[in-house]
Design a protein around this motif. Structure first.
Motif, PDB file in Angstrom:
ATOM      1  N   LEU A   1       6.791   3.600   7.830  1.00 15.58           N
ATOM      2  CA  LEU A   1       7.918   2.888   8.450  1.00 15.58           C
ATOM      3  C   LEU A   1       9.195   3.719   8.350  1.00 15.58           C
ATOM      4  CD1 LEU A   1       7.584  -0.831   7.348  1.00 15.58           C
ATOM      5  CD2 LEU A   1       7.713   0.022   9.702  1.00 15.58           C
ATOM      6  N   ARG A   2       9.394   4.347   7.204  1.00 16.95           N
ATOM      7  CA  ARG A   2      10.573   5.206   7.036  1.00 16.95           C
ATOM      8  C   ARG A   2      10.646   6.244   8.144  1.00 16.95           C
ATOM      9  NH1 ARG A   2      10.052   9.285   2.367  1.00 16.95           N
ATOM     10  NH2 ARG A   2       8.799  10.302   3.949  1.00 16.95           N
ATOM     11  N   GLU A   3       9.524   6.907   8.404  1.00 15.49           N
ATOM     12  CA  GLU A   3       9.522   7.934   9.454  1.00 15.49           C
ATOM     13  C   GLU A   3       9.831   7.325  10.812  1.00 15.49           C
ATOM     14  OE1 GLU A   3       9.653  11.073   8.901  1.00 15.49           O
ATOM     15  OE2 GLU A   3       9.471  10.620   6.759  1.00 15.49           O
TER      16      GLU A   3
ATOM     17  N   GLU B   1       1.680  13.192  15.593  1.00 10.21           N
ATOM     18  CA  GLU B   1       1.869  14.454  14.876  1.00 10.21           C
ATOM     19  C   GLU B   1       3.217  14.533  14.154  1.00 10.21           C
ATOM     20  OE1 GLU B   1       1.062  14.357  18.135  1.00 10.21           O
ATOM     21  OE2 GLU B   1       2.482  15.531  19.335  1.00 10.21           O
ATOM     22  N   GLU B   2       4.212  13.769  14.634  1.00 14.82           N
ATOM     23  CA  GLU B   2       5.495  13.742  13.914  1.00 14.82           C
ATOM     24  C   GLU B   2       5.317  13.049  12.567  1.00 14.82           C
ATOM     25  OE1 GLU B   2       7.590  11.780  17.335  1.00 14.82           O
ATOM     26  OE2 GLU B   2       9.150  13.234  16.867  1.00 14.82           O
TER      27      GLU B   2
ATOM     28  N   GLU C   1       2.529  12.749  10.977  1.00 19.55           N
ATOM     29  CA  GLU C   1       1.623  13.560  10.163  1.00 19.55           C
ATOM     30  C   GLU C   1       2.354  14.728   9.521  1.00 19.55           C
ATOM     31  OE1 GLU C   1      -1.486  15.288  12.499  1.00 19.55           O
ATOM     32  OE2 GLU C   1      -2.790  15.640  10.770  1.00 19.55           O
ATOM     33  N   ARG C   2       3.164  15.413  10.311  1.00 17.16           N
ATOM     34  CA  ARG C   2       3.868  16.583   9.789  1.00 17.16           C
ATOM     35  C   ARG C   2       4.901  16.190   8.745  1.00 17.16           C
ATOM     36  NH1 ARG C   2       6.931  18.999  14.465  1.00 17.16           N
ATOM     37  NH2 ARG C   2       8.119  17.103  14.132  1.00 17.16           N
ATOM     38  N   ASN C   3       5.667  15.138   9.022  1.00 15.89           N
ATOM     39  CA  ASN C   3       6.748  14.772   8.102  1.00 15.89           C
ATOM     40  C   ASN C   3       6.231  14.228   6.784  1.00 15.89           C
ATOM     41  OD1 ASN C   3       8.453  15.507  10.150  1.00 15.89           O
ATOM     42  ND2 ASN C   3       9.003  13.421  10.738  1.00 15.89           N
ATOM     43  N   LEU C   4       5.082  13.546   6.835  1.00 14.70           N
ATOM     44  CA  LEU C   4       4.577  12.876   5.638  1.00 14.70           C
ATOM     45  C   LEU C   4       3.613  13.739   4.836  1.00 14.70           C
ATOM     46  CD1 LEU C   4       4.015   9.308   7.109  1.00 14.70           C
ATOM     47  CD2 LEU C   4       5.607   9.913   5.287  1.00 14.70           C
TER      48      LEU C   4
ATOM     49  N   GLU D   1       0.889  -1.161   0.000  1.00 17.04           N
ATOM     50  CA  GLU D   1       0.000   0.000   0.000  1.00 17.04           C
ATOM     51  C   GLU D   1       0.920   1.201   0.000  1.00 17.04           C
ATOM     52  OE1 GLU D   1      -1.997   3.348   1.379  1.00 17.04           O
ATOM     53  OE2 GLU D   1      -0.376   2.393   2.460  1.00 17.04           O
ATOM     54  N   ARG D   2       0.493   2.282  -0.650  1.00 20.61           N
ATOM     55  CA  ARG D   2       1.457   3.325  -0.992  1.00 20.61           C
ATOM     56  C   ARG D   2       2.105   4.015   0.199  1.00 20.61           C
ATOM     57  NH1 ARG D   2      -1.044   7.421  -4.717  1.00 20.61           N
ATOM     58  NH2 ARG D   2      -2.530   7.487  -2.996  1.00 20.61           N
ATOM     59  N   TRP D   3       1.420   4.133   1.297  1.00 18.44           N
ATOM     60  CA  TRP D   3       1.965   4.883   2.419  1.00 18.44           C
ATOM     61  C   TRP D   3       2.697   4.023   3.443  1.00 18.44           C
ATOM     62  CZ3 TRP D   3       2.416   9.947   2.388  1.00 18.44           C
ATOM     63  CH2 TRP D   3       1.503  10.738   1.678  1.00 18.44           C
ATOM     64  N   ALA D   4       2.483   2.717   3.410  1.00 25.30           N
ATOM     65  CA  ALA D   4       2.965   1.879   4.517  1.00 25.30           C
ATOM     66  C   ALA D   4       4.474   2.007   4.726  1.00 25.30           C
ATOM     67  CB  ALA D   4       2.578   0.419   4.274  1.00 25.30           C
ATOM     68  N   ILE D   5       5.230   1.887   3.631  1.00 25.78           N
ATOM     69  CA  ILE D   5       6.686   1.920   3.784  1.00 25.78           C
ATOM     70  C   ILE D   5       7.170   3.323   4.143  1.00 25.78           C
ATOM     71  CG2 ILE D   5       8.821   1.759   2.414  1.00 25.78           C
ATOM     72  CD1 ILE D   5       7.764  -0.901   1.347  1.00 25.78           C
ATOM     73  N   LEU D   6       6.412   4.345   3.726  1.00 25.54           N
ATOM     74  CA  LEU D   6       6.803   5.706   4.082  1.00 25.54           C
ATOM     75  C   LEU D   6       6.573   5.959   5.569  1.00 25.54           C
ATOM     76  CD1 LEU D   6       5.435   7.650   0.979  1.00 25.54           C
ATOM     77  CD2 LEU D   6       7.693   6.639   1.344  1.00 25.54           C
TER      78      LEU D   6
END
Lengths: 187, 187
Positions: free
Chosen positions: A29-31, A40-41, A43-46, A22-27
């Motif tokens: 995890l990256r954060e 909120e971290e 949310e803000r970073n992504l 799914e498009r956001w899952a790995i992103l």
């Protein structure tokens, strides 16, 4: 036709696609790898819609890659808006061992993305070893003598977890491939 | 709210999610790595609905990971049913250099999946070096002395491709993290 339940597939990579495909899952995890812990971290970073973020975090928790851990109240201000409707109580999302162990796969994906999905300027982010300052990138699969290994260099065999049906399939596929090659040679 | 266009994101990993962040994409690539070239090979091995397969193959071709190549007519029988409505003409889907270069990332994903998504029996598939017979698995990122590197061992820095805004964000994040730690220590 009902949507395929990937968690019931026999192939482990397919099962991982139930949470990662799914498009956001790995992103998300990256954060987490880069240090994010509070809603909120992420949310803000992504720059991600909070309802999508809630769903992705919930999925990663359900699949055992993150733990949702209550942390002490008070501290620095307004209650965090997790989009779950719960008031009070602050939480952190912490990597589990399963989540941490995905880091090499993330690095490999970053290596490929930095090579093929980047402008001429180069990577947006570089990772360096905190102790040595050396850049950290994914190692490439190689033979002991250093020759890189590509997909054409490997043979696919049934493993210990393969069912009898899977073993038969591999034998049939191998026989079919040989027959095909023989026929192509005969044209 | 419109669906986010991942191809326009600044982060290369996010851009890769435009093609890879879907449940079947990596499994289709897996079959290509394992030797599949014709539509029916993908279809049979994956057990995937043909319309989904067509869409995934088209996406991988559009993103430059596979080439769709016409191959000689005649040969072994009935026209292949690609689900695209085209009669005649046979095609193969061949890995491009960009697609081949994803193999290390696939191996890393397989390593993680085999560890965390497998029954006690073990991996369903093992890959071995055609030349040596040695099992091929993803190497783990390590220091030169062999110490494995985890996410907590790396520092995240802006790379050459980072915009000025991104650089400022990294500085603000670092300052905020330090401030937060100072406040937590002060409780």
């Amino acid at each position: 036709m009902a949507r395929t339940d990937f968690t019931r597939m026999r192939c482990p990579v397919a099962r991982s696609m139930a949470v990662l495909g799914e498009r956001w899952a790995i992103l998300v995890l990256r954060e987490a790898f880069y240090g994010a812990k509070r809603f909120e971290e992420f949310e803000r970073n992504l720059g991600i819609a909070p309802n999508i973020l809630s769903a992705r975090l919930r999925s990663l928790v359900e699949h055992g890659m993150l733990d949702r851990v209550p942390v002490g109240g008070g501290g620095r201000g307004a209650a965090e808006g997790e989009g779950s409707g719960r008031g009070g109580g602050r939480h952190e999302y912490r990597l589990t061992e399963k989540g941490r162990d995905f880091f090499p796969a993330y690095l490999a994906l970053k290596r490929w993305s930095d090579r093929w999905m980047t402008d001429a300027a180069g990577p947006v982010v570089v990772l360096v070893d905190r102790e040595t300052g050396a850049e950290v990138t994914a190692p490439v699969p190689s033979r002991p003598d250093g020759t890189p290994l590509g997909p054409e260099d490997v043979r696919v065999l049934p493993g210990p977890g393969a069912s009898p049906a899977m073993r038969r399939r591999f034998l049939l596929l191998a026989a079919d491939a040989e027959l095909g090659e023989a026929m192509d040679d005969g044209r």
